[in-house]
Write an enzyme that holds these catalytic residues in place. Sequence first.
Site, mmCIF file in Angstrom:
data_model
loop_
_atom_site.group_PDB
_atom_site.id
_atom_site.type_symbol
_atom_site.label_atom_id
_atom_site.label_comp_id
_atom_site.label_asym_id
_atom_site.label_seq_id
_atom_site.Cartn_x
_atom_site.Cartn_y
_atom_site.Cartn_z
ATOM 1 N N GLU A 120 3.927 4.618 5.903
ATOM 2 C CA GLU A 120 3.105 3.334 6.050
ATOM 3 C C GLU A 120 1.627 4.175 5.035
ATOM 4 O O GLU A 120 1.732 5.546 4.971
ATOM 5 C CB GLU A 120 2.526 2.957 7.524
ATOM 6 C CG GLU A 120 2.628 1.323 7.793
ATOM 7 C CD GLU A 120 2.043 0.576 6.963
ATOM 8 O OE1 GLU A 120 1.035 1.085 5.498
ATOM 9 O OE2 GLU A 120 0.598 -0.385 7.393
ATOM 10 N N ASP A 121 1.087 3.659 4.493
ATOM 11 C CA ASP A 121 -0.234 4.123 3.938
ATOM 12 C C ASP A 121 -0.962 4.483 4.239
ATOM 13 O O ASP A 121 -2.078 5.915 4.610
ATOM 14 C CB ASP A 121 -0.525 2.873 2.534
ATOM 15 C CG ASP A 121 -1.310 1.436 3.272
ATOM 16 O OD1 ASP A 121 -0.957 1.510 4.477
ATOM 17 O OD2 ASP A 121 -1.629 0.694 2.451
ATOM 18 N N THR A 126 -0.478 -3.770 12.907
ATOM 19 C CA THR A 126 0.872 -4.513 12.258
ATOM 20 C C THR A 126 2.561 -3.373 12.939
ATOM 21 O O THR A 126 3.167 -4.375 12.623
ATOM 22 C CB THR A 126 0.210 -3.864 10.901
ATOM 23 O OG1 THR A 126 -1.068 -4.027 9.836
ATOM 24 C CG2 THR A 126 2.175 -4.105 8.964
ATOM 25 N N ASP A 153 -4.586 1.393 10.992
ATOM 26 C CA ASP A 153 -5.858 0.746 11.015
ATOM 27 C C ASP A 153 -5.560 0.413 12.550
ATOM 28 O O ASP A 153 -6.434 1.197 12.925
ATOM 29 C CB ASP A 153 -6.677 -0.116 9.967
ATOM 30 C CG ASP A 153 -7.275 -0.566 10.007
ATOM 31 O OD1 ASP A 153 -8.818 0.701 9.686
ATOM 32 O OD2 ASP A 153 -8.374 -1.430 11.002
ATOM 33 N N GLY A 193 -3.955 -0.653 14.204
ATOM 34 C CA GLY A 193 -2.246 -0.231 14.485
ATOM 35 C C GLY A 193 -1.827 -1.695 14.573
ATOM 36 O O GLY A 193 -0.537 -1.828 15.469
ATOM 37 N N ASP A 245 -6.086 -0.472 -1.882
ATOM 38 C CA ASP A 245 -6.931 -1.863 -2.207
ATOM 39 C C ASP A 245 -8.040 -2.097 -1.927
ATOM 40 O O ASP A 245 -7.848 -1.739 -0.705
ATOM 41 C CB ASP A 245 -5.456 -2.670 -2.733
ATOM 42 C CG ASP A 245 -5.493 -3.574 -1.641
ATOM 43 O OD1 ASP A 245 -5.127 -3.064 -0.787
ATOM 44 O OD2 ASP A 245 -5.959 -4.767 -1.904
ATOM 45 N N GLY A 272 1.090 -0.975 0.202
ATOM 46 C CA GLY A 272 -0.326 0.055 0.307
ATOM 47 C C GLY A 272 0.761 1.618 0.199
ATOM 48 O O GLY A 272 0.374 2.079 -0.192
ATOM 49 N N LYS A 319 -6.707 6.422 10.923
ATOM 50 C CA LYS A 319 -8.646 5.769 11.521
ATOM 51 C C LYS A 319 -8.276 5.931 13.065
ATOM 52 O O LYS A 319 -8.004 4.830 13.734
ATOM 53 C CB LYS A 319 -8.969 4.379 10.850
ATOM 54 C CG LYS A 319 -9.055 4.782 9.652
ATOM 55 C CD LYS A 319 -9.660 3.898 9.446
ATOM 56 C CE LYS A 319 -9.521 2.917 7.756
ATOM 57 N NZ LYS A 319 -10.561 1.679 7.309
HETATM 58 P P1 IMP Z 1 -3.661 -2.017 10.793
HETATM 59 O O1 IMP Z 1 -2.333 -3.335 10.818
HETATM 60 O O2 IMP Z 1 -4.902 -2.551 11.479
HETATM 61 O O3 IMP Z 1 -3.858 -0.563 11.012
HETATM 62 O O4 IMP Z 1 -3.824 -2.476 9.196
HETATM 63 C C1 IMP Z 1 -3.169 -1.444 8.204
HETATM 64 C C2 IMP Z 1 -3.280 -2.114 6.832
HETATM 65 O O5 IMP Z 1 -4.264 -2.672 6.384
HETATM 66 C C3 IMP Z 1 -2.941 -0.702 6.128
HETATM 67 O O6 IMP Z 1 -1.027 -0.914 6.004
HETATM 68 C C4 IMP Z 1 -3.693 -1.715 4.956
HETATM 69 O O7 IMP Z 1 -2.810 -2.217 4.717
HETATM 70 C C5 IMP Z 1 -4.991 -1.600 5.278
HETATM 71 N N1 IMP Z 1 -5.556 -1.339 5.364
HETATM 72 C C6 IMP Z 1 -6.914 -0.430 6.766
HETATM 73 N N2 IMP Z 1 -7.161 0.300 6.715
HETATM 74 C C7 IMP Z 1 -7.743 0.425 5.026
HETATM 75 C C8 IMP Z 1 -8.850 1.002 4.387
HETATM 76 O O8 IMP Z 1 -10.074 1.010 4.177
HETATM 77 N N3 IMP Z 1 -8.736 0.479 2.958
HETATM 78 C C9 IMP Z 1 -7.736 -0.322 2.204
HETATM 79 N N4 IMP Z 1 -6.468 -1.253 3.489
HETATM 80 C C10 IMP Z 1 -6.387 -0.479 4.771
HETATM 81 MG MG MG Z 2 -0.518 -1.523 4.158
#
Ligand code: IMP
Ligand code: MG
Length: 176
Positions: free
Chosen positions: A100-101, A108, A104, A106, A160, A46, A132
């Site tokens: 990071e893109d 990751t 969400d 967190g 994506d 991303g 977010k």
């Molecule tokens: P986390 O570990 O929940 O913070 O997720 C992070 C990863 O989920 C990001 O690096 C994105 O690749 C993916 N992601 C989170 N939210 C979205 C979204 O709204 N659209 C697309 N990809 C997302």
């Molecule tokens: Mg990502």
Amino acid sequence: MITVNDLQFEKFIPAEEIQQCVASVAAKINHDYAGRVPVLIGILNGAFVFAADLVRQLTIEHEIHFAKFSSYEGTETTGNVKELIGLNMDLSGRDVIIVEDIIDTGTTMYDLLPRIRQMGVNSVELCTMLLKPGKLQVPLDIKYCAKEIPNAFILGYGLDYDNLGRGYKDIYVVKS
Ligand code: IMP
Ligand code: MG
């Protein structure tokens, strides 16, 4: 409006606003890392678009590398953070900026940070295009965040939906 697989999306952040966000984050990094040579690590897939725009706004010396570390399938995070691929350079003593893109839940980044610290870095900071805040589930110190957004699923500008839609210049949000 656009349709990707089974979902409809509407324009949410226009390309011009995204570029302003990128420029303001780049200005902060240029200021904070003046005289140093940080190592940026873009998280694939991303972050490739954001990372490409970000480095072209940096006026300081820097390195850019990419690693893959994905836990996302469809529109919900799976919660199972997988192995990190491609991070085999020597980071000891370096100032690392994770790019990071979007953050969400967190999870990751929460999983990745201790792995980076174990590599003997001098410092490590997070730089995300989008956050977010309403979905964050872990304590994360995010030094650079270009824009905070509501909880809805978005795509475009590297993000994506089932691997589609990464090439849109604008960011779209799923229609409710
Ligand atoms: P986390 O570990 O929940 O913070 O997720 C992070 C990863 O989920 C990001 O690096 C994105 O690749 C993916 N992601 C989170 N939210 C979205 C979204 O709204 N659209 C697309 N990809 C997302
Ligand atoms: Mg990502």
